[in-house]
Write a protein that holds these residues in place. Structure first.
Motif, PDB file in Angstrom:
ATOM      1  N   GLY A  14      -0.378 -27.885 -12.017  1.00 42.84           N
ATOM      2  CA  GLY A  14      -1.219 -27.024 -11.191  1.00 42.84           C
ATOM      3  C   GLY A  14      -1.249 -25.578 -11.635  1.00 42.84           C
ATOM      4  O   GLY A  14      -0.232 -25.017 -12.031  1.00 42.84           O
ATOM      5  N   VAL A  15      -2.441 -24.986 -11.571  1.00 49.82           N
ATOM      6  CA  VAL A  15      -2.628 -23.548 -11.747  1.00 49.82           C
ATOM      7  C   VAL A  15      -3.170 -23.002 -10.436  1.00 49.82           C
ATOM      8  O   VAL A  15      -4.245 -23.406  -9.976  1.00 49.82           O
ATOM      9  CB  VAL A  15      -3.618 -23.233 -12.889  1.00 49.82           C
ATOM     10  N   GLY A  16      -2.431 -22.109  -9.814  1.00 52.82           N
ATOM     11  CA  GLY A  16      -2.917 -21.455  -8.607  1.00 52.82           C
ATOM     12  C   GLY A  16      -3.830 -20.302  -8.982  1.00 52.82           C
ATOM     13  O   GLY A  16      -3.545 -19.567  -9.928  1.00 52.82           O
ATOM     14  N   VAL A  17      -4.917 -20.142  -8.254  1.00 54.08           N
ATOM     15  CA  VAL A  17      -5.875 -19.075  -8.542  1.00 54.08           C
ATOM     16  C   VAL A  17      -6.118 -18.275  -7.262  1.00 54.08           C
ATOM     17  O   VAL A  17      -6.501 -18.833  -6.236  1.00 54.08           O
ATOM     18  CB  VAL A  17      -7.213 -19.641  -9.063  1.00 54.08           C
ATOM     19  N   VAL A  18      -5.892 -16.970  -7.353  1.00 58.26           N
ATOM     20  CA  VAL A  18      -6.231 -16.051  -6.261  1.00 58.26           C
ATOM     21  C   VAL A  18      -7.519 -15.347  -6.653  1.00 58.26           C
ATOM     22  O   VAL A  18      -7.584 -14.686  -7.695  1.00 58.26           O
ATOM     23  CB  VAL A  18      -5.121 -15.017  -6.037  1.00 58.26           C
ATOM     24  N   ALA A  19      -8.564 -15.482  -5.848  1.00 60.60           N
ATOM     25  CA  ALA A  19      -9.861 -14.883  -6.155  1.00 60.60           C
ATOM     26  C   ALA A  19     -10.317 -14.029  -4.979  1.00 60.60           C
ATOM     27  O   ALA A  19      -9.918 -14.264  -3.837  1.00 60.60           O
ATOM     28  CB  ALA A  19     -10.896 -15.978  -6.435  1.00 60.60           C
ATOM     29  N   PRO A  20     -11.181 -13.042  -5.229  1.00 55.76           N
ATOM     30  CA  PRO A  20     -11.743 -12.263  -4.118  1.00 55.76           C
ATOM     31  C   PRO A  20     -12.583 -13.133  -3.196  1.00 55.76           C
ATOM     32  O   PRO A  20     -13.064 -14.201  -3.591  1.00 55.76           O
ATOM     33  CB  PRO A  20     -12.620 -11.218  -4.828  1.00 55.76           C
ATOM     34  N   PHE A  21     -12.797 -12.660  -1.987  1.00 56.64           N
ATOM     35  CA  PHE A  21     -13.500 -13.450  -0.966  1.00 56.64           C
ATOM     36  C   PHE A  21     -14.918 -13.824  -1.390  1.00 56.64           C
ATOM     37  O   PHE A  21     -15.448 -14.836  -0.945  1.00 56.64           O
ATOM     38  CB  PHE A  21     -13.553 -12.669   0.355  1.00 56.64           C
ATOM     39  N   ASP A  22     -15.560 -13.014  -2.270  1.00 59.98           N
ATOM     40  CA  ASP A  22     -16.948 -13.301  -2.640  1.00 59.98           C
ATOM     41  C   ASP A  22     -17.073 -14.085  -3.941  1.00 59.98           C
ATOM     42  O   ASP A  22     -18.179 -14.248  -4.465  1.00 59.98           O
ATOM     43  CB  ASP A  22     -17.752 -11.995  -2.754  1.00 59.98           C
ATOM     44  N   PHE A  23     -15.966 -14.591  -4.462  1.00 61.20           N
ATOM     45  CA  PHE A  23     -16.011 -15.337  -5.714  1.00 61.20           C
ATOM     46  C   PHE A  23     -16.828 -16.613  -5.518  1.00 61.20           C
ATOM     47  O   PHE A  23     -16.590 -17.386  -4.599  1.00 61.20           O
ATOM     48  CB  PHE A  23     -14.591 -15.691  -6.154  1.00 61.20           C
ATOM     49  N   ALA A  24     -17.805 -16.839  -6.418  1.00 63.05           N
ATOM     50  CA  ALA A  24     -18.742 -17.955  -6.227  1.00 63.05           C
ATOM     51  C   ALA A  24     -18.784 -18.913  -7.414  1.00 63.05           C
ATOM     52  O   ALA A  24     -19.640 -19.790  -7.445  1.00 63.05           O
ATOM     53  CB  ALA A  24     -20.141 -17.410  -5.964  1.00 63.05           C
ATOM     54  N   LEU A  25     -17.878 -18.751  -8.380  1.00 62.06           N
ATOM     55  CA  LEU A  25     -17.982 -19.530  -9.616  1.00 62.06           C
ATOM     56  C   LEU A  25     -16.792 -20.462  -9.827  1.00 62.06           C
ATOM     57  O   LEU A  25     -16.316 -20.637 -10.946  1.00 62.06           O
ATOM     58  CB  LEU A  25     -18.124 -18.580 -10.819  1.00 62.06           C
ATOM     59  N   ASP A  26     -16.344 -21.119  -8.762  1.00 65.52           N
ATOM     60  CA  ASP A  26     -15.238 -22.078  -8.893  1.00 65.52           C
ATOM     61  C   ASP A  26     -15.523 -23.094  -9.997  1.00 65.52           C
ATOM     62  O   ASP A  26     -14.652 -23.407 -10.808  1.00 65.52           O
ATOM     63  CB  ASP A  26     -15.019 -22.834  -7.575  1.00 65.52           C
ATOM     64  N   ARG A  27     -16.734 -23.596 -10.008  1.00 65.93           N
ATOM     65  CA  ARG A  27     -17.094 -24.629 -10.983  1.00 65.93           C
ATOM     66  C   ARG A  27     -16.974 -24.118 -12.414  1.00 65.93           C
ATOM     67  O   ARG A  27     -16.565 -24.851 -13.314  1.00 65.93           O
ATOM     68  CB  ARG A  27     -18.526 -25.118 -10.709  1.00 65.93           C
ATOM     69  N   GLU A  28     -17.298 -22.847 -12.650  1.00 65.98           N
ATOM     70  CA  GLU A  28     -17.180 -22.305 -14.006  1.00 65.98           C
ATOM     71  C   GLU A  28     -15.723 -22.292 -14.461  1.00 65.98           C
ATOM     72  O   GLU A  28     -15.427 -22.628 -15.611  1.00 65.98           O
ATOM     73  CB  GLU A  28     -17.777 -20.898 -14.079  1.00 65.98           C
ATOM     74  N   LEU A  29     -14.813 -21.910 -13.594  1.00 69.50           N
ATOM     75  CA  LEU A  29     -13.394 -21.932 -13.973  1.00 69.50           C
ATOM     76  C   LEU A  29     -12.967 -23.325 -14.420  1.00 69.50           C
ATOM     77  O   LEU A  29     -12.258 -23.485 -15.422  1.00 69.50           O
ATOM     78  CB  LEU A  29     -12.519 -21.483 -12.796  1.00 69.50           C
ATOM     79  N   TRP A  30     -13.405 -24.325 -13.681  1.00 70.26           N
ATOM     80  CA  TRP A  30     -12.999 -25.703 -13.977  1.00 70.26           C
ATOM     81  C   TRP A  30     -13.452 -26.139 -15.370  1.00 70.26           C
ATOM     82  O   TRP A  30     -12.829 -27.017 -15.981  1.00 70.26           O
ATOM     83  CB  TRP A  30     -13.575 -26.664 -12.933  1.00 70.26           C
ATOM     84  N   ARG A  31     -14.503 -25.578 -15.888  1.00 68.11           N
ATOM     85  CA  ARG A  31     -15.046 -26.048 -17.172  1.00 68.11           C
ATOM     86  C   ARG A  31     -14.099 -25.755 -18.336  1.00 68.11           C
ATOM     87  O   ARG A  31     -14.206 -26.390 -19.382  1.00 68.11           O
ATOM     88  CB  ARG A  31     -16.423 -25.421 -17.421  1.00 68.11           C
ATOM     89  N   TRP A  32     -13.194 -24.801 -18.172  1.00 64.93           N
ATOM     90  CA  TRP A  32     -12.222 -24.514 -19.229  1.00 64.93           C
ATOM     91  C   TRP A  32     -10.918 -25.304 -19.079  1.00 64.93           C
ATOM     92  O   TRP A  32     -10.017 -25.176 -19.915  1.00 64.93           O
ATOM     93  CB  TRP A  32     -11.887 -23.022 -19.242  1.00 64.93           C
ATOM     94  N   VAL A  33     -10.818 -26.124 -18.043  1.00 61.89           N
ATOM     95  CA  VAL A  33      -9.541 -26.739 -17.696  1.00 61.89           C
ATOM     96  C   VAL A  33      -9.469 -28.184 -18.194  1.00 61.89           C
ATOM     97  O   VAL A  33     -10.370 -28.974 -17.921  1.00 61.89           O
ATOM     98  CB  VAL A  33      -9.335 -26.697 -16.163  1.00 61.89           C
ATOM     99  N   PRO A  34      -8.406 -28.553 -18.932  1.00 56.74           N
ATOM    100  CA  PRO A  34      -8.263 -29.939 -19.383  1.00 56.74           C
ATOM    101  C   PRO A  34      -7.989 -30.885 -18.211  1.00 56.74           C
ATOM    102  O   PRO A  34      -7.596 -30.453 -17.117  1.00 56.74           O
ATOM    103  CB  PRO A  34      -7.064 -29.882 -20.338  1.00 56.74           C
TER     104      PRO A  34
END
Length: 268
Positions: A14-34
């Motif tokens: 697991g990688v925990g991610v803390v993002a600002p309240f208006d972050f809208a690109l969850d799916r983009e982060l996933w694209r770099w993840v094996p």
């Protein structure tokens, strides 16, 4: 159908991610993840402030970070990434380091930030002179340049949009246009800032066109977090992730034009 022979799902890291309240690109982060890694995201509390230096300070307060990391502890990540560029450069290099220390204390696990990951990525690429693209206002863009200057990085050109909201709605076309405007002179790399700005699909295109490494906020965040985890980000034709993509073929030199005789009009 009996599927018990499958033995259940494969173990996930697991990688925990803390993002600002208006972050809208969850799916983009996933694209770099094996496949063997899961992302566990949480957001900072909403505050009624537009994108600005004030907002960057609010979403990076140590108490806020501590609460977010403690919430992530419930799912047991192996590392925590703070996914916000402005929130992690607004306090300069000392501020970024203090954020990592605060998150590590709260979760007793390693931590990285987007702006810290940016410096790691530039070091990996050997880039000391960079072009810069941001969706920010001039004051936030200047703050990023000050952060880079602290690390000995020179900004050779920049393009910014002056946005204070809805950054995730910027189309790829605008990102590409800004990149072309920003790359002037001799730049070792191009950095596209803001984790709320979509970039995944434009990186290979821009690298092929500009013939320099192109890195973005979400890309460096995931690259650094996975690297600290001992694994690799995935992303085809991206120089930061694929070393073979760093060797760009040099275009053939154009034949030299014949020199004009000294007495001919127009000679210089």
């Amino acid at each position: 159908m009996d599927v018990s022979f499958l033995g259940g799902p494969h173990p996930q890291r697991g990688v925990g991610v803390v993002a600002p309240f208006d972050f809208a690109l969850d799916r983009e982060l996933w694209r770099w993840v094996p496949d063997e890694v899961s992302l566990h995201l949480t957001r900072t509390p909403f505050v009624p402030v537009e994108v600005s230096l004030d907002l960057a300070r609010l979403v990076s307060e140590h108490e806020t970070l501590g609460d977010a990391v403690r919430a992530l502890n419930a799912v047991g990540p192996e590392i925590v990434a703070y996914a916000c560029t402005s929130g992690s450069f607004v306090g300069g290099i000392p501020g970024e380091r203090a954020m990592c220390e605060a998150m590590t204390r709260a979760g007793e696990i390693p931590s990285v930030t987007t702006s810290g990951a940016l410096l790691e990525a530039l070091e990996e690429l050997g880039a000391r002179r960079i072009a810069l693209v941001t969706p920010y206002t001039v004051s936030v863009t200047q703050s990023l340049e000050e952060y880079l200057a602290e690390a000995g990085i020179t900004v050779t050109g920049r393009a910014y949009m002056g946005l204070t909201r809805h950054i995730w709605k910027v189309p790829y076309r605008n990102v590409v246009d800004m990149a072309r405007d920003a790359v002037r002179g001799q730049a070792d790399a191009l950095f596209i800032s803001c984790t709320n700005l979509p970039t995944y699909d434009v990186i290979p295109q821009l690298e092929a066109e500009l013939r320099i490494p192109v890195i973005s906020a979400n890309q460096v965040t995931m690259w650094a977090a996975l690297r600290h985890l001992g694994t690799r980000a995935v992303g085809p034709y991206q120089a930061l992730i694929d070393e073979s993509a760093r060797q760009r073929p040099v275009p053939p030199a154009l034949p030299a034009e014949p020199a004009l005789p000294e007495e001919q009009e127009g000679w210089a």
